[in-house]
Structure formats: structure tokens, C-alpha cells
Design an enzyme around this catalytic site. Structure first.
Site, PDB file in Angstrom:
ATOM      1  N   LYS A 241      43.384  37.872  32.659  1.00 23.22           N
ATOM      2  CA  LYS A 241      43.283  39.160  33.186  1.00 23.22           C
ATOM      3  C   LYS A 241      43.473  39.352  34.827  1.00 23.22           C
ATOM      4  O   LYS A 241      44.326  39.959  35.214  1.00 23.22           O
ATOM      5  CB  LYS A 241      42.171  40.293  32.859  1.00 23.22           C
ATOM      6  CG  LYS A 241      42.361  40.575  31.163  1.00 23.22           C
ATOM      7  CD  LYS A 241      41.306  41.599  30.810  1.00 23.22           C
ATOM      8  CE  LYS A 241      41.394  41.579  29.156  1.00 23.22           C
ATOM      9  NZ  LYS A 241      40.181  42.137  28.718  1.00 23.22           N
ATOM     10  N   GLU A 242      42.711  38.627  35.455  1.00 19.61           N
ATOM     11  CA  GLU A 242      42.734  38.513  36.920  1.00 19.61           C
ATOM     12  C   GLU A 242      44.036  37.920  37.261  1.00 19.61           C
ATOM     13  O   GLU A 242      44.668  38.354  38.106  1.00 19.61           O
ATOM     14  CB  GLU A 242      41.585  37.634  37.330  1.00 19.61           C
ATOM     15  CG  GLU A 242      41.646  36.971  38.794  1.00 19.61           C
ATOM     16  CD  GLU A 242      40.695  36.309  39.397  1.00 19.61           C
ATOM     17  OE1 GLU A 242      39.285  36.311  38.651  1.00 19.61           O
ATOM     18  OE2 GLU A 242      40.631  35.683  40.494  1.00 19.61           O
TER      19      GLU A 242
END
Ligand SMILES: Cc1cc2nc3c(=O)[nH]c(=O)nc-3n(C[C@H](O)[C@H](O)[C@H](O)COP(=O)(O)OP(=O)(O)OC[C@H]3O[C@@H](n4cnc5c(N)ncnc54)[C@H](O)[C@@H]3O)c2cc1C
Length: 384
Positions: A241-242
Site C-alpha cells: 500500500k505504501e
């Protein structure tokens, strides 16, 4: 990605917030090499911007990840990279594992106040001798009754001087390599925790980056996210997600660079013509717009996979790699077309140029992305 009217309303309210509450202050915050993170996230929490995809039971809106993508696109319109980085660390980089795998007690204590904007979080993985090579990290959490005693150093931590808690990847067993790590929430007011250094950086000035020291910091075991020994795997999931959100902020910023450069090229004349009248310049700008659009479509595809519950490691790694290249290229070409003015701090492109250098290094360097992609493409011989 098909956006609904609900997405549109969310986008418009975020855009207003960025235009009214962030952009007017960016120059001062960049100059001060810090921004009032608590003040900004408190306002964002009041407007329900922080926990869009997190459970309603902990103050979130219970929506899907497509809203995180919209939020990142709008944060990419901030006139610097430091503030969006700090905010997305809070919303998409230090909280996903807590939201998905934390106990109710842990989520009530740290996720809920973070979604309301009353607490600021940070993610602490990197150490002085372990950045790309996460398996080499040494910060140790010794078991002591119902608690852990943590000792070690984390470095380059975004929000490090302001965070109320850090999600730290630490060694909970004596093993080496990928085994025996856990993700643990460490409150920054715990005795033994200190900020040992604030870094001066070449870009992303408004975001604080710090070295953190853990000198026998005691935290209760219920601060651990998920099972003991699964921290590496949980962090690898959290990284997806980062990386995706980092790529989204990057294409939104690249789009702004192209837009402001096009405006400049229309008003700047050389040899009796506006610069934009030169076909070489039109074609370079058209090429950048094409690359940005391709990255946007790739990120939308990643978000669709995520929403459908599918693994997007391959595509998110590719998007992050491409975003790192593109951020540098767009900033470089746009600065070139500004000529000497582009080199002056009063023109925004100089800041973009400095800020763009981070993405190919942070959140997994280009070479780390290439390593993941090579493995997933079956290019790495067995046992290597
Ligand atoms: C402004 C900023 C903010 C950051 N914020 C955070 C944060 O909030 N939390 C956090 O945990 N970390 C954070 N980081 C750390 C960041 O994720 C690391 O810097 C990054 O992972 C690279 O690690 P390293 O700096 O130790 O470089 P190293 O691992 O020492 O690598 C140096 C270089 O070597 C090359 N390289 C590395 N491995 C290989 C390989 N296998 N093959 C070929 N080449 C290779 C790459 O070019 C790499 O850039 C931040 C960094 C910066 C600069």
C-alpha cells in the site's frame, strides 16, 4: 477505475482542504523545515479524511481503497512533496497492518485516535545498517513477563520528531534473517524512547525525518500486531500500500509540474515565438503526459486488484519503480524548459526537482523493486 458521484464529492472536499488549509502555508513550512502535523491531521480527522477505508467501529468510514487513491491524488496537488508524504505515512503506511491485524484493544488505543486526528503515527523499519536489507535489522524486543523491552536504533523516520506512536519492526526472537520479527506499537512518551537526531535534507523539507533511539523501552505485549514472529510478512503486505500510494502522489505531482510548465512555456518567448510553439517542446511535453497517464492507469489497476482482494505485489512494485523514474524525468525536463528561472527558488519547479529525488530511494529503492519484479517474472535462478 470507475469513480462514482460519492468519489467526486470526496475529491472536491479534499481539493478544497488542500487549497485552503495546506497550499497557502507550504512556503512557510518548507522554510521552517517542519509543518504542524498535529494541527493538520486534527482538521483532516474532523472532516473524516483520515480513516476512509478503516472500520466504522474505530471511527473509519468503512469504504474501499479506491477512496485512498482519490485522497492520494488530491494530496499530490500540494505544492511540495513533504506534507503529502507525512500525511500518507499516517494514513497508508503505518496504519494498514494495525487496522487489519491489530487486536480490538490495540486498535481502540491507537487506530481510533489516529483516525480522529488526535494522534500522529510513524513507521519505523529502517536502521542505520539495514535499509534495503530489512532482514538484517537488529532492534531487539526481549520478552519480559507480559511485556517487551526494546533496544536499538531506527533511522530516516518520517514524522519521527512529532509522532505519538511508531509502528516498529523489531526482532522478538534470537533468530536471524526474515524469521522472528514482530510489528509492535511503541508510544513515543514511553521511558527510554528518544529522538536522537533530526536530519537536514536536500528536499521534502517540510517533513521531519529523524533517528529514533530505543533504550530499554518497555511496552506491553498486547502492543504487538498479529502473531509473534510474523512481523516481516505483515510489513511486506503493508509495503504494497505504501508503494502504491507513493506512486499515486508522484503522478499527481508530475501532472501539476507539466501543467505549470505548459503555462510558463506559453508566456515565455525566445526568437520571436512562445516556447510552446516549438515542436520539440510540444512533443517532449506530450510524451511526459503520455507516461503520466500510463502510470495513472497502472495505479488504478493496482487499486482495483486491491479492492477485489487480489495480490498486487507485482503491479505495485512495477508502479513504484516507474513512478520513481518518471518523477525524476518530469522534474528534470520541466526544469530544463524553465531555463535559468527554473533554477531559482522562487519558481516551484526547483522544489519539485529536489523533492522528486526521494522516490527512487525511499519505500524500497529501485533496485529492490527490480529484485521483486525479477523474482515474480521467474528471472531469478533457484536458490539465488
Ligand atoms: C526522506 C526519507 C524518508 C524516509 N522515511 C522512512 C520512514 O518513515 N520509515 C522507514 O522505515 N524508512 C524510511 N526511510 C528509509 C528508506 O526507506 C531507505 O532509505 C531505503 O529503504 C534505502 O535504504 P538505505 O538508505 O539503507 O540504502 P541501502 O540499503 O544502503 O542501499 C543503498 C543503495 O544501494 C542500492 N542497492 C541496495 N540493495 C541493492 C541490491 N540488492 N542490488 C543492487 N543495488 C542495491 C540502491 O541503489 C540503494 O539506494 C526514509 C528515507 C528517506 C531518505
Amino acid at each position: 477505475m470507475r469513480f462514482t458521484e460519492e468519489h467526486q464529492l470526496f475529491r472536491e472536499s479534499l481539493r478544497r482542504f488542500v487549497d485552503e488549509e495546506i497550499n497557502p502555508h507550504v512556503d512557510a513550512w518548507e522554510e521552517a523545515e517542519s509543518f504542524p502535523a498535529h494541527e493538520v491531521i486534527a482538521k483532516m480527522g474532523d472532516l473524516n479524511f483520515l480513516g476512509v477505508n478503516y472500520p466504522e467501529a474505530f471511527g473509519g468510514l468503512g469504504l474501499d481503497f479506491s477512496y485512498n487513491l482519490v485522497r492520494a491524488e488530491e494530496l499530490g496537488r500540494v505544492h511540495c512533496a513533504g506534507v503529502p508524504m507525512a500525511i500518507t505515512v499516517h494514513t497508508d503506511m503505518c496504519t494498514p497492518a494495525l487496522a487489519e491485524h491489530g487486536s480490538d484493544e490495540l486498535r481502540q488505543s491507537f487506530l481510533e485516535p489516529s483516525i480522529r486526528g488526535r494522534m500522529l503515527g510513524a513507521i519505523a523499519v529502517t536502521e542505520p545498517d539495514a535499509g534495503s536489507d530489512v532482514a538484517n535489522l537488529r532492534t531487539r524486543a526481549e520478552s519480559d513477563g507480559d511485556g517487551y523491552v526494546i533496544s536499538g536504533t531506527k533511522t530516516f523516520i518520517t514524522n519521527g520528531t512529532q509522532a505519538d506512536w511508531v509502528c516498529a519492526l523489531v526482532r522478538t526472537s534470537t533468530g536471524t534473517g526474515y524469521d522472528g520479527m514482530s510489528l509492535v506499537i511503541v508510544p513515543t512518551d514511553a521511558p527510554g524512547f528518544s529522538v536522537s537526531k533530526k536530519f537536514k535534507k536536500m528536499g521534502n523539507h517540510s517533513s521531519d525525518t529523524a533517528e529514533l533511539s530505543f533504550d530499554r523501552v518497555r511496552v506491553p505485549k498486547w502492543h504487538r500486531i498479529g502473531p509473534e514472529g510474523r512481523g516481516f510478512q505483515l510489513q511486506m503486505q503493508q509495503f504494497q500500500k505504501e508503494r502504491l500510494i507513493g506512486a499515486v502522489v508522484a503522478y499527481a505531482a508530475a501532472e501539476r509540474m507539466v501543467g505549470l510548465t505548459a503555462r510558463y512555456l506559453k508566456q515565455r518567448h525566445t526568437f520571436g515565438k512562445p516556447l510552446i510553439a516549438r515542436q520539440w517542446i510540444q512533443f517532449k511535453m506530450a510524451e511526459l503526459a503520455t507516461e503520466i497517464e500510463m502510470l495513472r492507469q497502472m495505479c488504478h489497476h493496482c487499486a482495483e486488484k486491491l479492492v477485489a482482494g487480489e495480490d498486487m505485489t507485482r503491479e505495485a512494485s512495477m508502479a513504484k519503480l516507474k513512478a520513481g523514474h518518471l518523477a525524476r524525468t518530469v522534474a528534470d525536463v520541466c526544469l530544463q524548459f524553465h531555463g535559468g528561472y527554473g533554477y531559482m527558488e522562487e519558481y516551484p519547479i526547483a522544489r519539485y526537482y529536489r523533492d522528486a529525488r526521494l522516490l527512487p530511494i525511499g519505500a524500497g529503492a529501485d533496485e529492490v523493486m527490480l529484485g521483486i519484479i525479477a523474482k515474480l517474472e521467474g528471472l531469478v535462478p533457484e536458490g539465488r
